[in-house]
Motif scaffolding. Structure first.
Motif, short mmCIF file in Angstrom:
data_model
loop_
_atom_site.label_atom_id
_atom_site.label_comp_id
_atom_site.label_asym_id
_atom_site.label_seq_id
_atom_site.Cartn_x
_atom_site.Cartn_y
_atom_site.Cartn_z
N VAL A 127 0.85 -1.19 0.00
CA VAL A 127 0.00 0.00 0.00
C VAL A 127 0.89 1.24 0.00
CG1 VAL A 127 -1.73 1.27 1.31
CG2 VAL A 127 -1.84 -1.23 1.17
N ASN A 128 0.54 2.20 -0.83
CA ASN A 128 1.37 3.40 -0.94
C ASN A 128 0.63 4.67 -0.54
OD1 ASN A 128 3.77 4.73 -1.50
ND2 ASN A 128 3.15 5.18 -3.60
N THR A 129 -0.22 4.56 0.49
CA THR A 129 -0.86 5.77 1.01
C THR A 129 0.16 6.51 1.86
OG1 THR A 129 -1.74 4.48 2.86
CG2 THR A 129 -3.23 4.86 0.99
N ASP A 130 -0.10 7.79 2.13
CA ASP A 130 0.80 8.57 2.98
C ASP A 130 0.75 8.09 4.42
OD1 ASP A 130 1.79 10.57 1.01
OD2 ASP A 130 -0.34 11.09 0.91
N TYR A 131 -0.42 7.65 4.87
CA TYR A 131 -0.63 7.19 6.24
C TYR A 131 -1.37 5.86 6.21
CZ TYR A 131 0.24 12.09 7.40
OH TYR A 131 0.80 13.33 7.52
N LEU A 132 -1.16 5.06 7.24
CA LEU A 132 -1.94 3.84 7.44
C LEU A 132 -2.33 3.78 8.91
CD1 LEU A 132 -3.09 1.08 6.52
CD2 LEU A 132 -0.86 0.09 7.14
N ILE A 133 -3.63 3.68 9.17
CA ILE A 133 -4.14 3.48 10.53
C ILE A 133 -4.46 1.99 10.64
CG2 ILE A 133 -5.90 4.09 12.22
CD1 ILE A 133 -6.45 6.63 10.49
N ASP A 134 -3.77 1.31 11.54
CA ASP A 134 -3.94 -0.14 11.66
C ASP A 134 -3.68 -0.56 13.10
OD1 ASP A 134 -3.68 -3.07 11.16
OD2 ASP A 134 -3.51 -2.45 9.06
N ASP A 135 -4.27 -1.67 13.51
CA ASP A 135 -4.04 -2.20 14.86
C ASP A 135 -2.96 -3.27 14.87
OD1 ASP A 135 -6.02 -3.86 13.40
OD2 ASP A 135 -5.88 -5.11 15.19
N ASN A 136 -2.55 -3.74 13.71
CA ASN A 136 -1.65 -4.89 13.61
C ASN A 136 -0.20 -4.43 13.46
OD1 ASN A 136 -0.17 -7.17 12.76
ND2 ASN A 136 -1.99 -8.07 11.82
N PRO A 137 0.64 -4.70 14.47
CA PRO A 137 2.04 -4.28 14.39
C PRO A 137 2.77 -4.84 13.16
CG PRO A 137 1.53 -5.11 16.59
CD PRO A 137 0.34 -5.37 15.74
#
Length: 192
Positions: A127-137
Motif C-alpha cells: 500500500v502506498n498511502t501517505d498514512y496507514l491506521i492499523d491495529d496490527n504491528p
C-alpha cells in the motif's frame, strides 16, 4: 495540490471484530474468555489448540457482515474524506471468504466512500498511502510511510508508532490544531 492519502484498516479499527469473535468462540468452546484476558495477545495465541474453531467461526457466512462499528468512526472517516483521499485497506486474504461480507459492510456504513477505494489485500507493505491506521504491528512494520497504531487489546505493549485510542483521537491527530493536515498544508485554523 493533490490530497494526501490515508489507508484505514477495517477489523479492530473501524469494526469490532474481536467482540463478535470472542462471543462466538465462547459459545462454540463453552469457554469464558474475557477481553481483559486478551491484553497483549490474540485468542489464537492464547489458545492455539482451538485454531480450527477460530477458522471455522471466521469463515461463517455473514460473520463480517454485521460487525459493530466503533464509536464515531463513520463521522470521523467522513470528515477525513473531505481533506484526504481515504482508502479502506483490509487484509482480506487472511480470511478469503470475507470479501463479500466486508464489501457489503463498507457499502452500508460508508456509502460516501468510492468503492474503488476499497483495497482487499494481504501484506499492506504494498500500500502506498501517505498514512496507514492499523491495529496490527506486523502490518505497520511492513508499511513504508507514516503508520498510526489504533489501540487494541493485543497491541498494548507496542509503542513504535503514534497510537490513537478512539476515533476522536484520530480526528485530532489528522485535523486538530496541531494535526497532520495543517502541518503539511500550512493552513490557518479557520480552514478546518
Amino acid at each position: 495540490m493533490a490530497k494526501q492519502t490515508i489507508g484505514i484498516d477495517m477489523d479492530e479499527v473501524l469494526a469490532d471484530t474481536i467482540k463478535k469473535l470472542l462471543r462466538r468462540f465462547n459459545e462454540e468452546t463453552s469457554s469464558n474468555v474475557t477481553m481483559d484476558e486478551l491484553k497483549g495477545t490474540k485468542i489464537r495465541n492464547m489458545m492455539p489448540e482451538h485454531q480450527g474453531v477460530l477458522t471455522q467461526i471466521l469463515r461463517e457466512d455473514g460473520f463480517f457482515r454485521d460487525l459493530e462499528v466503533f464509536n464515531d468512526a463513520i463521522e470521523v472517516v467522513k470528515k477525513l474524506n473531505e481533506y484526504y483521499d481515504v482508502y479502506i485497506v483490509t487484509a482480506a486474504m487472511d480470511v478469503p471468504t470475507s470479501f463479500a461480507d466486508k464489501y457489503a459492510w463498507l457499502r452500508e456504513h460508508m456509502p460516501y466512500l468510492d468503492p474503488q477505494h476499497f483495497v482487499f489485500c494481504g501484506d499492506k507493505g504494498i500500500v502506498n498511502t501517505d498514512y496507514l491506521i492499523d491495529d496490527n504491528p506486523k502490518q505497520l512494520a511492513s508499511f513504508n510511510n507514516h503508520g498510526v497504531m489504533y489501540a487494541a487489546e493485543h497491541n498494548v505493549d507496542y509503542d513504535e508508532w503514534p497510537k490513537v485510542y478512539n476515533w476522536k483521537e484520530v480526528e485530532t491527530y489528522f485535523l486538530g490544531e496541531n494535526g497532520e493536515y495543517k502541518k503539511h498544508n500550512k493552513v490557518n485554523s479557520e480552514t478546518i
